[in-house]
Every structure is written in structure tokens, then in C-alpha cells.
Design an enzyme around this catalytic site. Structure first.
Site, PDB file in Angstrom:
ATOM      1  CG  ASP A   1      -5.419  -8.938  24.265  1.00 19.75           C
ATOM      2  OD1 ASP A   1      -5.877  -9.537  23.280  1.00 19.75           O
ATOM      3  OD2 ASP A   1      -4.575  -8.032  24.166  1.00 19.75           O
TER       4      ASP A   1
ATOM      5  CG  HIS B   1       0.527  -2.280  23.997  1.00 17.55           C
ATOM      6  ND1 HIS B   1      -0.516  -1.390  23.954  1.00 17.55           N
ATOM      7  CD2 HIS B   1       0.423  -2.998  22.855  1.00 17.55           C
ATOM      8  CE1 HIS B   1      -1.221  -1.570  22.851  1.00 17.55           C
ATOM      9  NE2 HIS B   1      -0.670  -2.539  22.168  1.00 17.55           N
TER      10      HIS B   1
HETATM   11  P1  PGA Z   1      -2.032  -3.466  15.597  1.00 22.94           P
HETATM   12  O1  PGA Z   1      -1.917  -3.627  17.176  1.00 22.94           O
HETATM   13  O2  PGA Z   1      -1.674  -4.803  15.026  1.00 22.94           O
HETATM   14  O3  PGA Z   1      -3.466  -3.132  15.344  1.00 22.94           O
HETATM   15  O4  PGA Z   1      -1.071  -2.396  15.217  1.00 22.94           O
HETATM   16  C1  PGA Z   1      -0.827  -4.294  17.690  1.00 22.94           C
HETATM   17  C2  PGA Z   1      -0.876  -4.251  19.192  1.00 22.94           C
HETATM   18  O5  PGA Z   1      -1.351  -3.245  19.748  1.00 22.94           O
HETATM   19  O6  PGA Z   1      -0.425  -5.219  19.819  1.00 22.94           O
END
Ligand code: PGA
Length: 240
Positions: free
Chosen positions: A67, A138
Site C-alpha cells: 500500500d 486491518h
Molecule cells: P504497525 O502497523 O506495524 O506500525 O503497528 C501495523 C499495521 O497497521 O498493519
């Protein structure tokens, strides 16, 4: 889903890197599906170390990222392109022209989403897809909702995700409100999936996913439809 519970973040990073390295050793021209976020930073450091020590080779590797914010310039230090260059691509012997991130500067987001989806499909999907998990469950920018989208698309960020990502910006107002993201089907088209979850704030999402059922309220729970998924987590994410 196979589960590997590690004691610490560092151990989880090493275990994750070992899984990606194994795919690379078995297939020197593998397609790696990659993720951003703070979770995989340690894994990227381990992969860079392994590359430096001659254990793994990125020469013939192709990468496709999950993404990107939209709109955002690739030069913006908060863009996911910038993150990937800094955390991995500039540290290993990869051919940058084989590294793919959705183009946050494309004039038409919908067209870019379609181009990216077609590109990933033309590769036959990733040999391994690395995922983090949001505290709301998510994966990439597929946020909990009534319905989920199968293909790469433009999506708006939820208030929770904007809040979670605000720590990287001067203020929450500066967090882009939209993103280009692989869809659920794009992610599930990978041959193997590794999802990394560390920290107690991921526990609820991990617990929901490990129930083994699928709900659009927790997009990560759809990984239960895939036959080769490994969850690498630390004790805090696993036990709460
Ligand atoms: P993070 O994000 O590794 O910064 O906790 C993970 C995500 O939102 O997929």
C-alpha cells in the site's frame, strides 16, 4: 494458521526474517510482498544483515508492496516508498527497478489501483506476503467495514488508523486521508503469508483472528481462508 510465539520483538524479527530468507534461498527470483509500519522494521534489519553476510541475495528478487498513502510524493519522508528505500532497498543488493510500491503521485488513483492490481496478478501473486496487523484488525489499508474489497483500490483511512499513524507526522491533520491498497483477494493470492504482531495493543486483533472464523469486522480473520499462513508474534500480542 501456524503460530510462532516469541519472547521479544527482536526474536520475532529474527524468526520472520528466517522465514522470508528461506523462500529467497529456495527461489532466487522470488516475488516478495512487503509491508511498512513499525513492526517489520526489525525484520528488515535482519534481512539486511543476512544480505551483508552473504546468506541471502536480492539480485534477482522482485518486490511488491501492499500500500501507499494517496496522494503523496515518493520523496515525502512519510511515504511508504521512502520507508522501503530507507529500511530495506538502500541496504541490500536489490535492483530498484524491480521494487514496486503503488504510486502515490499518480494523477488518477483509480487508474493506478487498476494498473497495480494487474501488475501483481501478472506476476502470479507473491511467493510470500509479509503483513502487519492493525490494532483494529486491518491488513494493509483494508479496514473493518460492512464489506471488504477484493482488488487493489483507493480507500479512505478510518479515524482509528489516522490516530495510530499520527505519531509519524507533526499532527493528525497531516496524515493523508486516503490510500492505495491491495485488496483482500490480492493479498490472499500470495502463495505463503506471514503476519507479524508484537505488543499488547495487538492482542485483541490477534485473538479475533485466531478464533478461526472470518468477519469483515476484522479483515485479518480472512487469512483463515488461506492454507499457508504463519503468525509470528511476541508474548504480549499473544497473551495480552
Ligand atoms: P504497525 O502497523 O506495524 O506500525 O503497528 C501495523 C499495521 O497497521 O498493519
Amino acid at each position: 494458521m501456524k503460530v510462532i510465539v516469541c519472547k521479544t520483538y527482536e526474536e520475532a524479527s529474527l524468526e520472520s526474517a528466517k522465514i522470508v530468507a528461506e523462500v529467497m534461498k529456495n527461489k532466487p527470483n522470488a516475488i516478495l510482498g512487503l509491508a511498512t509500519g513499525s513492526t517489520p522494521e526489525g525484520m528488515y534489519s535482519e534481512l539486511a544483515r543476512m544480505n551483508k553476510e552473504g546468506e541471502i541475495d536480492f539480485k534477482d528478487i522482485t518486490t511488491v508492496n501492499l500500500d501507499e498513502y494517496y496522494p503523496i510524493s515518493p520523496d515525502n519522508d512519510q511515504s511508504y516508498r521512502y520507508f522501503m528505500n530507507k529500511n530495506l532497498f538502500d541496504r541490500v543488493n536489490i535492483d530498484k527497478s524491480r521494487t514496486h510500491v503503488p504510486d502515490g503521485s499518480a494523477p488518477d488513483g483509480e487508474k493506478e489501483a487498476e494498473r497495480y492490481e494487474n501488475y501483481v496478478r501478472s506476476l502470479g501473486g507473491a511467493d510470500i506476503q509479509v503483513l502487519g496487523i492493525g490494532r483494529n484488525g486491518h491488513i494493509a489499508f483494508n479496514e473493518p467495514d460492512e464489506e471488504l474489497v477484493p482488488v487493489t483500490h483507493v480507500t479512505s483511512l478510518t479515524a482509528d488508523t489516522i490516530d495510530a499513524n499520527a505519531r509519524f507526522f507533526k499532527s493528525a491533520d497531516e496524515v493523508p486521508t486516503h490510500a492505495l491498497t491491495m485488496g483482500m483477494g490480492t493479498i490472499l493470492s500470495a502463495k505463503k503469508i506471514i503476519i507479524i504482531a508484537t505488543g499488547a495493543n495487538k492482542h485483541e486483533a490477534v485473538k479475533q483472528m485466531l478464533k478461526g472464523t472470518c468477519t469483515t469486522k476484522c479483515p485479518a480473520s480472512f487469512l483463515n481462508l488461506h492454507k499457508d499462513v504463519v503468525l509470528v508474534c511476541d508474548e504480549a500480542a499473544y497473551n495480552g
